[in-house]
Design a protein around this motif. Structure first.
Motif, PDB file in Angstrom:
ATOM      1  N   ILE A  72      12.083  -5.327 -11.805  1.00 43.06           N
ATOM      2  CA  ILE A  72      11.951  -6.218 -12.958  1.00 43.06           C
ATOM      3  C   ILE A  72      10.516  -6.426 -13.420  1.00 43.06           C
ATOM      4  O   ILE A  72      10.282  -6.787 -14.565  1.00 43.06           O
ATOM      5  CB  ILE A  72      12.602  -7.583 -12.645  1.00 43.06           C
ATOM      6  N   TYR A  73       9.555  -6.258 -12.536  1.00 42.75           N
ATOM      7  CA  TYR A  73       8.154  -6.386 -12.922  1.00 42.75           C
ATOM      8  C   TYR A  73       7.427  -5.107 -12.536  1.00 42.75           C
ATOM      9  O   TYR A  73       7.628  -4.582 -11.434  1.00 42.75           O
ATOM     10  CB  TYR A  73       7.489  -7.577 -12.228  1.00 42.75           C
ATOM     11  N   TRP A  74       6.567  -4.654 -13.448  1.00 41.77           N
ATOM     12  CA  TRP A  74       5.862  -3.401 -13.249  1.00 41.77           C
ATOM     13  C   TRP A  74       4.357  -3.605 -13.426  1.00 41.77           C
ATOM     14  O   TRP A  74       3.925  -4.372 -14.290  1.00 41.77           O
ATOM     15  CB  TRP A  74       6.348  -2.356 -14.255  1.00 41.77           C
ATOM     16  N   GLY A  75       3.592  -2.857 -12.645  1.00 42.94           N
ATOM     17  CA  GLY A  75       2.158  -2.817 -12.827  1.00 42.94           C
ATOM     18  C   GLY A  75       1.794  -1.806 -13.897  1.00 42.94           C
ATOM     19  O   GLY A  75       2.654  -1.096 -14.426  1.00 42.94           O
ATOM     20  N   GLN A  76       0.520  -1.688 -14.184  1.00 42.87           N
ATOM     21  CA  GLN A  76       0.067  -0.864 -15.302  1.00 42.87           C
ATOM     22  C   GLN A  76      -0.096   0.604 -14.935  1.00 42.87           C
ATOM     23  O   GLN A  76      -0.210   1.438 -15.825  1.00 42.87           O
ATOM     24  CB  GLN A  76      -1.275  -1.378 -15.853  1.00 42.87           C
ATOM     25  N   GLY A  77      -0.097   0.946 -13.682  1.00 46.62           N
ATOM     26  CA  GLY A  77      -0.223   2.344 -13.276  1.00 46.62           C
ATOM     27  C   GLY A  77      -1.641   2.723 -12.924  1.00 46.62           C
ATOM     28  O   GLY A  77      -2.607   2.190 -13.484  1.00 46.62           O
ATOM     29  N   THR A  78      -1.749   3.656 -11.996  1.00 52.75           N
ATOM     30  CA  THR A  78      -3.047   4.197 -11.614  1.00 52.75           C
ATOM     31  C   THR A  78      -2.909   5.715 -11.522  1.00 52.75           C
ATOM     32  O   THR A  78      -1.921   6.221 -10.988  1.00 52.75           O
ATOM     33  CB  THR A  78      -3.533   3.587 -10.282  1.00 52.75           C
ATOM     34  N   TYR A 122       0.820  -1.198   0.000  1.00 53.16           N
ATOM     35  CA  TYR A 122       0.000   0.000   0.000  1.00 53.16           C
ATOM     36  C   TYR A 122       0.863   1.260   0.000  1.00 53.16           C
ATOM     37  O   TYR A 122       2.002   1.254   0.461  1.00 53.16           O
ATOM     38  CB  TYR A 122      -0.896   0.020   1.244  1.00 53.16           C
ATOM     39  N   LEU A 123       0.284   2.321  -0.515  1.00 49.20           N
ATOM     40  CA  LEU A 123       0.909   3.638  -0.421  1.00 49.20           C
ATOM     41  C   LEU A 123      -0.159   4.610   0.068  1.00 49.20           C
ATOM     42  O   LEU A 123      -1.058   4.983  -0.679  1.00 49.20           O
ATOM     43  CB  LEU A 123       1.466   4.098  -1.767  1.00 49.20           C
ATOM     44  N   GLN A 124      -0.062   4.953   1.341  1.00 51.01           N
ATOM     45  CA  GLN A 124      -0.977   5.929   1.914  1.00 51.01           C
ATOM     46  C   GLN A 124      -0.418   7.314   1.622  1.00 51.01           C
ATOM     47  O   GLN A 124       0.709   7.627   2.024  1.00 51.01           O
ATOM     48  CB  GLN A 124      -1.096   5.717   3.427  1.00 51.01           C
ATOM     49  N   MET A 125      -1.206   8.126   0.940  1.00 54.67           N
ATOM     50  CA  MET A 125      -0.753   9.450   0.527  1.00 54.67           C
ATOM     51  C   MET A 125      -1.606  10.502   1.232  1.00 54.67           C
ATOM     52  O   MET A 125      -2.822  10.542   1.056  1.00 54.67           O
ATOM     53  CB  MET A 125      -0.861   9.604  -0.989  1.00 54.67           C
ATOM     54  N   ASN A 126      -0.943  11.325   2.025  1.00 50.30           N
ATOM     55  CA  ASN A 126      -1.630  12.366   2.784  1.00 50.30           C
ATOM     56  C   ASN A 126      -1.138  13.745   2.358  1.00 50.30           C
ATOM     57  O   ASN A 126      -0.076  13.876   1.749  1.00 50.30           O
ATOM     58  CB  ASN A 126      -1.387  12.161   4.280  1.00 50.30           C
ATOM     59  N   SER A 127      -1.898  14.741   2.704  1.00 50.21           N
ATOM     60  CA  SER A 127      -1.536  16.136   2.404  1.00 50.21           C
ATOM     61  C   SER A 127      -1.146  16.297   0.938  1.00 50.21           C
ATOM     62  O   SER A 127      -0.110  16.877   0.609  1.00 50.21           O
ATOM     63  CB  SER A 127      -0.386  16.587   3.314  1.00 50.21           C
ATOM     64  N   LEU A 128      -1.975  15.776   0.091  1.00 53.25           N
ATOM     65  CA  LEU A 128      -1.673  15.797  -1.342  1.00 53.25           C
ATOM     66  C   LEU A 128      -1.742  17.204  -1.903  1.00 53.25           C
ATOM     67  O   LEU A 128      -2.562  18.028  -1.474  1.00 53.25           O
ATOM     68  CB  LEU A 128      -2.636  14.887  -2.093  1.00 53.25           C
ATOM     69  N   GLY A 129      -0.883  17.456  -2.850  1.00 50.34           N
ATOM     70  CA  GLY A 129      -0.849  18.732  -3.548  1.00 50.34           C
ATOM     71  C   GLY A 129      -0.862  18.507  -5.049  1.00 50.34           C
ATOM     72  O   GLY A 129      -0.635  17.383  -5.516  1.00 50.34           O
ATOM     73  N   PRO A 130      -1.119  19.557  -5.823  1.00 53.80           N
ATOM     74  CA  PRO A 130      -1.146  19.403  -7.291  1.00 53.80           C
ATOM     75  C   PRO A 130       0.141  18.803  -7.848  1.00 53.80           C
ATOM     76  O   PRO A 130       0.100  18.136  -8.885  1.00 53.80           O
ATOM     77  CB  PRO A 130      -1.340  20.840  -7.781  1.00 53.80           C
ATOM     78  N   GLU A 131       1.240  19.010  -7.158  1.00 57.66           N
ATOM     79  CA  GLU A 131       2.522  18.462  -7.617  1.00 57.66           C
ATOM     80  C   GLU A 131       2.588  16.945  -7.510  1.00 57.66           C
ATOM     81  O   GLU A 131       3.502  16.321  -8.053  1.00 57.66           O
ATOM     82  CB  GLU A 131       3.685  19.083  -6.825  1.00 57.66           C
ATOM     83  N   ASP A 132       1.637  16.351  -6.833  1.00 58.86           N
ATOM     84  CA  ASP A 132       1.571  14.898  -6.707  1.00 58.86           C
ATOM     85  C   ASP A 132       0.772  14.263  -7.840  1.00 58.86           C
ATOM     86  O   ASP A 132       0.673  13.024  -7.911  1.00 58.86           O
ATOM     87  CB  ASP A 132       0.958  14.500  -5.371  1.00 58.86           C
ATOM     88  N   THR A 133       0.197  15.072  -8.705  1.00 61.71           N
ATOM     89  CA  THR A 133      -0.557  14.552  -9.844  1.00 61.71           C
ATOM     90  C   THR A 133       0.371  13.777 -10.775  1.00 61.71           C
ATOM     91  O   THR A 133       1.398  14.302 -11.215  1.00 61.71           O
ATOM     92  CB  THR A 133      -1.224  15.697 -10.618  1.00 61.71           C
ATOM     93  N   ALA A 134       0.015  12.529 -11.032  1.00 58.37           N
ATOM     94  CA  ALA A 134       0.863  11.659 -11.849  1.00 58.37           C
ATOM     95  C   ALA A 134       0.187  10.304 -12.002  1.00 58.37           C
ATOM     96  O   ALA A 134      -0.782   9.999 -11.306  1.00 58.37           O
ATOM     97  CB  ALA A 134       2.234  11.482 -11.201  1.00 58.37           C
ATOM     98  N   VAL A 135       0.745   9.508 -12.890  1.00 57.73           N
ATOM     99  CA  VAL A 135       0.414   8.086 -12.929  1.00 57.73           C
ATOM    100  C   VAL A 135       1.378   7.386 -11.983  1.00 57.73           C
ATOM    101  O   VAL A 135       2.591   7.568 -12.086  1.00 57.73           O
ATOM    102  CB  VAL A 135       0.542   7.517 -14.348  1.00 57.73           C
ATOM    103  N   TYR A 136       0.831   6.631 -11.068  1.00 51.57           N
ATOM    104  CA  TYR A 136       1.633   5.927 -10.068  1.00 51.57           C
ATOM    105  C   TYR A 136       1.763   4.457 -10.461  1.00 51.57           C
ATOM    106  O   TYR A 136       0.759   3.796 -10.759  1.00 51.57           O
ATOM    107  CB  TYR A 136       0.993   6.050  -8.700  1.00 51.57           C
ATOM    108  N   TYR A 137       2.988   3.984 -10.447  1.00 46.00           N
ATOM    109  CA  TYR A 137       3.289   2.605 -10.801  1.00 46.00           C
ATOM    110  C   TYR A 137       3.904   1.880  -9.608  1.00 46.00           C
ATOM    111  O   TYR A 137       4.704   2.465  -8.872  1.00 46.00           O
ATOM    112  CB  TYR A 137       4.298   2.555 -11.940  1.00 46.00           C
ATOM    113  N   CYS A 138       3.552   0.618  -9.467  1.00 45.66           N
ATOM    114  CA  CYS A 138       4.268  -0.211  -8.507  1.00 45.66           C
ATOM    115  C   CYS A 138       5.133  -1.193  -9.281  1.00 45.66           C
ATOM    116  O   CYS A 138       4.827  -1.555 -10.426  1.00 45.66           O
ATOM    117  CB  CYS A 138       3.322  -0.934  -7.549  1.00 45.66           C
ATOM    118  N   ALA A 139       6.202  -1.596  -8.647  1.00 43.50           N
ATOM    119  CA  ALA A 139       7.154  -2.492  -9.291  1.00 43.50           C
ATOM    120  C   ALA A 139       7.852  -3.302  -8.209  1.00 43.50           C
ATOM    121  O   ALA A 139       7.894  -2.891  -7.043  1.00 43.50           O
ATOM    122  CB  ALA A 139       8.162  -1.691 -10.103  1.00 43.50           C
TER     123      ALA A 139
END
Length: 123
Positions: free
Chosen positions: A111-117, A79-96
């Motif tokens: 070596i292995y990547w997810g599709q992004g959210t 998991y990635l709990q993201m708090n106090s988000l700002g516009p600079e956090d806008t992105a596609v997030y990938y896990c690997a």
């Protein structure tokens, strides 16, 4: 190993989101990292958690103190709990995942990547 990242969405500045990365294999066998790529920018490291029995984590300076990475081995999910988000956090997030012990901030180590959210933070 197949990875599926989900949990992204639209949130107002100052809000929170929790991303999940579900793995087809055992997450305890891999160190897992989160990376993100904003429009027009290169992919960058966000956070990582080790595969070790004694968990080690690392964060990018830009998210330290705001984001928390954690792992539930019983659910093969990180998991990635993201708090106090700002516009600079806008992105596609990938896990690997990587088989390295310890932690790595280098995308080339994974070596292995997810599709992004997609995460969009409105001001």
């Amino acid at each position: 190993v197949q990875l599926q990242a989900y949990g992204g969405g639209l949130v107002q500045a100052g809000g929170s989101l929790k991303l999940s990365c579900a793995a087809s294999g055992r997450t305890s066998s891999y160190a897992t990292g989160w990376f993100r790529q904003a429009p027009g920018k290169e992919r960058e490291f966000v956070a990582t958690i080790s595969r070790n029995t004694i968990t080690t984590t690392a964060y990018a300076d830009s998210v330290k103190g705001r984001f928390i990475i954690s792992r539930d081995n019983a659910k093969n999910t990180v998991y990635l709990q993201m708090n106090s988000l700002g516009p600079e956090d806008t992105a596609v997030y990938y896990c690997a995942v990587t088989t390295l012990y310890g932690v790595s901030r280098l995308a080339t180590d994974y070596i292995y990547w997810g599709q992004g959210t997609l995460v969009i933070v409105s001001s």
